[in-house]
Design a protein around this motif. Structure first.
Motif, mmCIF file in Angstrom:
data_model
loop_
_atom_site.group_PDB
_atom_site.id
_atom_site.type_symbol
_atom_site.label_atom_id
_atom_site.label_comp_id
_atom_site.label_asym_id
_atom_site.label_seq_id
_atom_site.Cartn_x
_atom_site.Cartn_y
_atom_site.Cartn_z
ATOM 1 N N LEU A 102 13.599 -6.022 -1.388
ATOM 2 C CA LEU A 102 13.296 -5.684 -2.846
ATOM 3 C C LEU A 102 12.012 -4.828 -2.833
ATOM 4 O O LEU A 102 11.998 -3.723 -3.833
ATOM 5 C CB LEU A 102 13.227 -6.940 -3.606
ATOM 6 N N ARG A 103 11.118 -5.155 -2.155
ATOM 7 C CA ARG A 103 9.666 -4.631 -2.294
ATOM 8 C C ARG A 103 10.031 -3.254 -1.626
ATOM 9 O O ARG A 103 9.365 -2.028 -1.926
ATOM 10 C CB ARG A 103 8.723 -5.443 -1.645
ATOM 11 N N LEU A 104 10.607 -3.151 -0.628
ATOM 12 C CA LEU A 104 10.695 -1.831 0.204
ATOM 13 C C LEU A 104 11.683 -1.039 -0.590
ATOM 14 O O LEU A 104 11.323 0.290 -0.640
ATOM 15 C CB LEU A 104 11.348 -2.026 1.539
ATOM 16 N N GLN A 105 12.466 -1.411 -1.330
ATOM 17 C CA GLN A 105 13.425 -0.616 -2.145
ATOM 18 C C GLN A 105 12.659 -0.064 -3.277
ATOM 19 O O GLN A 105 12.737 1.206 -3.708
ATOM 20 C CB GLN A 105 14.657 -1.328 -2.686
ATOM 21 N N LYS A 106 11.834 -0.728 -3.706
ATOM 22 C CA LYS A 106 10.812 -0.339 -5.004
ATOM 23 C C LYS A 106 9.818 0.806 -4.408
ATOM 24 O O LYS A 106 9.546 1.870 -4.951
ATOM 25 C CB LYS A 106 9.824 -1.382 -5.570
ATOM 26 N N ALA A 107 9.297 0.477 -3.170
ATOM 27 C CA ALA A 107 8.294 1.348 -2.445
ATOM 28 C C ALA A 107 9.073 2.768 -2.007
ATOM 29 O O ALA A 107 8.308 3.849 -2.231
ATOM 30 C CB ALA A 107 7.888 0.902 -1.148
ATOM 31 N N ARG A 108 10.389 2.691 -2.044
ATOM 32 C CA ARG A 108 11.020 3.795 -1.615
ATOM 33 C C ARG A 108 11.239 4.728 -3.008
ATOM 34 O O ARG A 108 11.109 6.340 -2.637
ATOM 35 C CB ARG A 108 12.408 3.649 -1.069
ATOM 36 N N ASN A 109 11.438 3.968 -3.910
ATOM 37 C CA ASN A 109 11.611 4.718 -5.309
ATOM 38 C C ASN A 109 10.242 5.503 -5.568
ATOM 39 O O ASN A 109 10.160 6.633 -5.959
ATOM 40 C CB ASN A 109 12.113 3.799 -6.218
ATOM 41 N N LEU A 110 9.192 4.929 -5.546
ATOM 42 C CA LEU A 110 7.725 5.505 -5.827
ATOM 43 C C LEU A 110 7.384 6.482 -5.009
ATOM 44 O O LEU A 110 6.839 7.522 -5.385
ATOM 45 C CB LEU A 110 6.930 4.069 -5.713
ATOM 46 N N LEU A 111 7.691 6.376 -3.745
ATOM 47 C CA LEU A 111 7.653 7.629 -2.772
ATOM 48 C C LEU A 111 8.079 8.671 -2.942
ATOM 49 O O LEU A 111 7.697 9.798 -3.036
ATOM 50 C CB LEU A 111 7.901 7.105 -1.415
ATOM 51 N N MET A 112 9.527 8.578 -3.400
ATOM 52 C CA MET A 112 10.400 9.800 -3.766
ATOM 53 C C MET A 112 10.347 10.313 -5.087
ATOM 54 O O MET A 112 10.708 11.290 -5.420
ATOM 55 C CB MET A 112 11.903 9.519 -3.424
ATOM 56 N N GLN A 113 9.852 9.471 -5.932
ATOM 57 C CA GLN A 113 9.735 10.160 -7.311
ATOM 58 C C GLN A 113 8.296 10.085 -8.118
ATOM 59 O O GLN A 113 8.227 10.574 -8.882
ATOM 60 C CB GLN A 113 10.387 8.945 -8.293
ATOM 61 N N THR A 114 7.378 9.901 -7.252
ATOM 62 C CA THR A 114 6.010 9.663 -7.614
ATOM 63 C C THR A 114 5.058 10.646 -6.861
ATOM 64 O O THR A 114 5.461 10.824 -5.663
ATOM 65 C CB THR A 114 5.378 8.634 -8.006
ATOM 66 N N ASP A 115 3.676 11.017 -7.044
ATOM 67 C CA ASP A 115 2.805 11.391 -6.164
ATOM 68 C C ASP A 115 1.773 10.437 -5.970
ATOM 69 O O ASP A 115 0.641 10.862 -5.389
ATOM 70 C CB ASP A 115 2.174 12.616 -6.918
ATOM 71 N N MET A 116 2.117 9.067 -6.054
ATOM 72 C CA MET A 116 1.273 8.344 -5.739
ATOM 73 C C MET A 116 0.898 8.323 -4.249
ATOM 74 O O MET A 116 1.920 8.532 -3.287
ATOM 75 C CB MET A 116 1.635 7.002 -5.875
ATOM 76 N N SER A 117 -0.379 7.888 -3.653
ATOM 77 C CA SER A 117 -0.755 7.953 -2.312
ATOM 78 C C SER A 117 0.140 6.858 -1.705
ATOM 79 O O SER A 117 0.404 5.766 -2.482
ATOM 80 C CB SER A 117 -2.106 7.612 -2.236
ATOM 81 N N VAL A 118 0.265 6.757 -0.192
ATOM 82 C CA VAL A 118 1.065 5.635 0.461
ATOM 83 C C VAL A 118 0.446 4.431 0.252
ATOM 84 O O VAL A 118 0.929 3.451 0.093
ATOM 85 C CB VAL A 118 1.142 6.299 1.837
ATOM 86 N N ILE A 119 -1.032 4.610 0.260
ATOM 87 C CA ILE A 119 -1.676 3.250 0.054
ATOM 88 C C ILE A 119 -1.528 2.550 -1.249
ATOM 89 O O ILE A 119 -1.417 1.401 -1.303
ATOM 90 C CB ILE A 119 -3.187 3.481 0.455
ATOM 91 N N ASN A 120 -1.534 3.318 -2.269
ATOM 92 C CA ASN A 120 -1.271 2.769 -3.639
ATOM 93 C C ASN A 120 0.226 2.421 -3.815
ATOM 94 O O ASN A 120 0.449 1.508 -4.502
ATOM 95 C CB ASN A 120 -1.467 3.702 -4.592
ATOM 96 N N VAL A 121 1.053 2.941 -3.163
ATOM 97 C CA VAL A 121 2.405 2.631 -3.099
ATOM 98 C C VAL A 121 2.539 1.139 -2.631
ATOM 99 O O VAL A 121 3.103 0.217 -2.894
ATOM 100 C CB VAL A 121 3.399 3.672 -2.397
ATOM 101 N N ALA A 122 1.974 1.145 -1.190
ATOM 102 C CA ALA A 122 1.950 -0.279 -0.541
ATOM 103 C C ALA A 122 1.194 -1.514 -1.402
ATOM 104 O O ALA A 122 1.817 -2.357 -1.536
ATOM 105 C CB ALA A 122 0.884 -0.062 0.682
ATOM 106 N N LEU A 123 0.292 -1.196 -2.031
ATOM 107 C CA LEU A 123 -0.459 -2.197 -2.934
ATOM 108 C C LEU A 123 0.403 -2.432 -4.092
ATOM 109 O O LEU A 123 0.531 -3.680 -4.510
ATOM 110 C CB LEU A 123 -1.916 -1.623 -3.330
ATOM 111 N N ALA A 124 1.128 -1.530 -4.801
ATOM 112 C CA ALA A 124 2.037 -1.567 -5.876
ATOM 113 C C ALA A 124 3.344 -2.546 -5.424
ATOM 114 O O ALA A 124 3.990 -3.022 -6.501
ATOM 115 C CB ALA A 124 2.555 -0.398 -6.285
ATOM 116 N N CYS A 125 3.593 -2.540 -4.046
ATOM 117 C CA CYS A 125 4.605 -3.213 -3.873
ATOM 118 C C CYS A 125 4.259 -4.572 -2.901
ATOM 119 O O CYS A 125 4.940 -4.983 -2.133
ATOM 120 C CB CYS A 125 5.659 -2.179 -2.768
ATOM 121 N N GLY A 126 3.089 -4.910 -3.052
ATOM 122 C CA GLY A 126 2.756 -6.318 -2.462
ATOM 123 C C GLY A 126 2.393 -6.253 -1.128
ATOM 124 O O GLY A 126 2.232 -7.047 -0.324
ATOM 125 N N PHE A 127 2.079 -4.914 -0.630
ATOM 126 C CA PHE A 127 1.416 -5.116 0.963
ATOM 127 C C PHE A 127 -0.137 -4.900 0.950
ATOM 128 O O PHE A 127 -0.643 -4.114 0.293
ATOM 129 C CB PHE A 127 2.113 -3.758 1.647
#
Length: 352
Positions: A296-321
């Motif tokens: 579930l967390r990785l699915q959300k991360a993929r959505n954020l990576l593909m649809q936003t300009d958030m940095s990889v580290i911010n995507v990681a934090l937003a998905c609980g890593f």
């Protein structure tokens, strides 16, 4: 685009369940007034399904009433033609022209709506909205409205696949998971056939539920949804399992992505032991609770990576890593690519 049809009135069916009170939409014309005009702004690679569903409701309303209650006009940047997400080209009626206060704008979005929403489009939307014109966003077009600042302090919805990125980008918007939302003179839909539900609501507000129900009958649309209905299938329907405690745990997981909850606490919250929870997930989903939660967390991360300009580290934090390295390791194991390489495919996913 022609909006004429041979009249063929059909007796309306019995009234379907739908709220009768308006939720803030601008009232339509009285029977003897001029037709209400919808101006469809077609963004590049818009969703044809969402657009066609809206227009067909208007066309059928005219046919069933034997009057021209509605008119529509297609516009877009440049005023020539625009392609939908399926590749079909549509001829436009006009460029981004000046409208009257009686018009209603419907922005039609689709693939990579961020790129399709140019500065010229944003300026036009802000200018027309200042006149008090009603503005709607079909499918992903809520993103365009939010970029223009037209949804600040408003309730809104967008396709479920775009919810994560929208929530990260526009915290001033009260995002819901409804099929459609009407808040004052702002309207948004979740995509797909939700355009039908919105237009049926507007037709009912304008000219009564009998006409809206007759339109639904013509569309063979037997289950009319309201703004209280959510866009996604229930958890039991999605996973194909009807077990109340399993559904409850998954719902908790889905609402706690940024700060994951341990299996022991999840089990305690639904009145089970950790071992019972493990057995439940193994039996019905063939994976552990921890594995399912990770997916579930990785699915959300993929959505954020593909649809936003958030940095990889911010995507990681937003998905609980806790760290980018752990995130990258888990991501690669699941998707067979790294988060950084995934960014190269951003904007290629389809919306309905």
């Amino acid at each position: 685009m022609s909006n004429t049809a041979t009249p063929s009135p059909v007796p309306p069916r019995a009234s379907a369940s739908r709220p009768t009170a308006s939720t803030g939409a601008r009232p339509g014309p009285a029977p003897d007034d001029k037709p209400r005009r919808f101006v469809f702004l077609l963004l590049d690679r818009f969703s044809m399904l969402s657009f066609a569903s809206a227009v067909e409701c208007l066309r059928i309303a005219n046919r069933m009433s034997d009057r021209t209650l509605y008119q529509w006009h297609l516009i877009g940047e440049g005023g020539q033609e625009v392609s939908c997400s399926a590749g079909t080209t549509f001829k436009l009626d006009d460029d981004l022209v000046e409208l009257t206060r009686d018009d209603t704008i419907m922005v039609c979005g689709g693939i990579d709506v961020q790129s399709a929403t140019s500065k010229k489009v944003l300026a036009w939307l802000r200018r027309e909205a200042r006149k008090g014109i009603g503005v709607g966003g079909l499918c992903t077009a809520a993103h365009a409205l939010a970029m223009a600042g037209l949804l600040d302090g408003k309730r809104a919805t967008i396709h479920w696949e775009n919810q994560d990125s929208f929530a990260e980008a526009f915290d001033e918007v009260d995002l819901t998971k409804s099929v459609f939302v009407i808040d004052g003179n702002r309207m948004t839909t979740a995509g797909g056939t939700s355009s039908i539900d919105l237009m049926l609501k507007l037709i009912a507000d304008d000219h009564g539920e009998d006409l809206a129900n007759a339109v639904a009958d013509q569309l063979i649309y037997s289950s009319i949804r309201t703004d209280q209905d959510t866009q996604r299938l229930s958890v039991p329907t999605r996973i194909g399992v009807r077990h109340p405690k399993l559904s409850q745990v998954i719902q908790i997981m889905e609402t706690n992505i940024e700060e994951p909850i341990s299996p022991s606490i999840l089990a305690r919250d639904v009145g089970m032991s950790t071992r019972q929870l493990e057995r439940l997930f193994r039996r019905y989903l063939n994976r552990s609770p921890k594995r399912y939660y990770m997916e579930l967390r990785l699915q959300k991360a993929r959505n954020l990576l593909m649809q936003t300009d958030m940095s990889v580290i911010n995507v990681a934090l937003a998905c609980g890593f806790a760290s980018p390295s752990h995130f990258s390791k888990c991501y690669r194991a699941h998707y067979d690519t790294t988060p950084y390489r995934e960014r190269g495919t951003r904007g290629t996913r389809l919306s309905v």
